[in-house]
Enzyme design. Structure first.
Site, PDB file in Angstrom:
ATOM      1  N   ARG A  27       0.842  -1.197   0.000  1.00 43.64           N
ATOM      2  CA  ARG A  27       0.000   0.000   0.000  1.00 43.64           C
ATOM      3  C   ARG A  27       0.879   1.249   0.000  1.00 43.64           C
ATOM      4  O   ARG A  27       0.546   2.249  -0.662  1.00 43.64           O
ATOM      5  CB  ARG A  27      -0.934  -0.001   1.212  1.00 43.64           C
ATOM      6  CG  ARG A  27      -2.039  -1.042   1.137  1.00 43.64           C
ATOM      7  CD  ARG A  27      -3.036  -0.884   2.272  1.00 43.64           C
ATOM      8  NE  ARG A  27      -3.814   0.330   2.140  1.00 43.64           N
ATOM      9  CZ  ARG A  27      -4.612   0.815   3.100  1.00 43.64           C
ATOM     10  NH1 ARG A  27      -4.685   0.196   4.263  1.00 43.64           N
ATOM     11  NH2 ARG A  27      -5.302   1.920   2.902  1.00 43.64           N
ATOM     12  N   CYS A  66      -0.978   5.867   9.148  1.00 44.14           N
ATOM     13  CA  CYS A  66      -1.355   4.568   8.560  1.00 44.14           C
ATOM     14  C   CYS A  66      -2.502   4.822   7.601  1.00 44.14           C
ATOM     15  O   CYS A  66      -2.475   5.799   6.859  1.00 44.14           O
ATOM     16  CB  CYS A  66      -1.720   3.580   9.668  1.00 44.14           C
ATOM     17  SG  CYS A  66      -3.072   4.160  10.735  1.00 44.14           S
TER      18      CYS A  66
END
Length: 284
Positions: A181, A239
């Site tokens: 990611r 995050c």
């Protein structure tokens, strides 16, 4: 005070004259709902079996505000958070231990919020419920008396988007998401894949052992030092939405390294088309 507690230490403390308040934060990041399948039900899991005396707290409802432009898990309303904590029996003069199903992300979010709002003594059960070998109780549980904790929001240990960008340039901004990611190879949730320019990939999964407990403090310190942490560097973490990032802040605390959390994280950053996006393995 140590940021984590072992299952054996918790068992001993719980049998003492002044046992800690226990909060069960069972939660999972799941794509099931989007696929039409039933979403993970933390309360049902809690009622099926929890550490005796633990009170359930819902991450989405109580540890975050409504999803929107500030991200999927923005800060909760402080008054609401305080009411939930008091209803769970939390007081400033009593130790608190939080745990989840074992991943540690949700428990770390509760730990971070309680510390950020001024609670002086909160720890995470290392390894979560999976590490607990004692008996479990079923059903719901309410404390015998309401707590007295009054949270006080502050600006320390907290980053907004502009501050996160600044830390990425002048300090060290760690991206706690999976490496794919970070690189932008896949993005199952947010508008676009990639990372904040200048951020360093530091998947939180590399902070724990195979059984979900944290690696030793010295090993964690070595890892973060190798990523660029120094005695003089300001450290920030983000995050996807401020949950696994809290777990990375917890790992840094275990290693003795203070760090701030960008709560909006990638879900906020990527929703703003004016914000730059970096792709690939290199920070820039």
């Amino acid at each position: 005070m140590n940021a984590i507690i072992s299952a054996s230490e918790l068992a001993s403390d719980s049998a003492g004259e002044n046992p800690p308040v226990l909060l069960d934060i069972r939660w999972q990041l799941s794509m099931a709902k989007a696929a039409g399948a039933p979403a993970f039900d933390g309360r049902a899991e809690y009622e099926a079996g929890h550490i005796p005396g633990a009170v359930f707290v819902d991450l989405d409802a109580d540890l975050a505000g409504p999803a929107g432009s500030a991200g999927r898990h923005p800060l909760p309303d402080v008054d609401h958070f305080g009411a939930v904590m008091r209803a769970a029996g939390v007081s400033a003069d009593r130790d608190v231990v939080v745990y989840d199903g074992g991943q540690g992300w949700a428990a770390a979010r509760a730990w971070w919020l309680l510390r950020w709002t001024g609670h002086p003594s909160v720890r995470v059960l290392d390894g979560g419920l999976a590490a607990w070998t004692g008996p479990l109780e079923t059903g719901d549980r309410r404390p015998a008396a309401e707590g007295s904790f009054v949270p006080a929001a502050n600006t320390t240990d907290l980053l907004d988007a502009d501050e996160a960008a600044s830390v990425a340039r002048s300090g060290l901004l760690l991206d706690a998401r999976a490496a794919e990611r970070y690189r932008g190879d896949v993005e199952p949730i947010d508008r676009v894949g990639g990372h904040i320019p200048g951020a360093v990939s530091a998947p939180t999964t590399e902070n724990v052992t195979e059984d979900g407990t944290f690696k030793p403090a010295a090993e964690l310190a070595f890892r973060f030092n190798s990523l660029g942490v120094s005695d003089t560097s300001e450290v920030g973490v983000y995050c996807g939405s401020g949950v696994s990032g809290a777990h990375e802040v917890l790992a840094l605390a275990v290693a003795g390294i203070p760090a701030s959390l960008y709560v909006g994280s990638w879900s906020e950053w990527s929703s703003d088309e004016s914000r730059p996006v970096a792709k690939g393995p290199d920070p820039q």
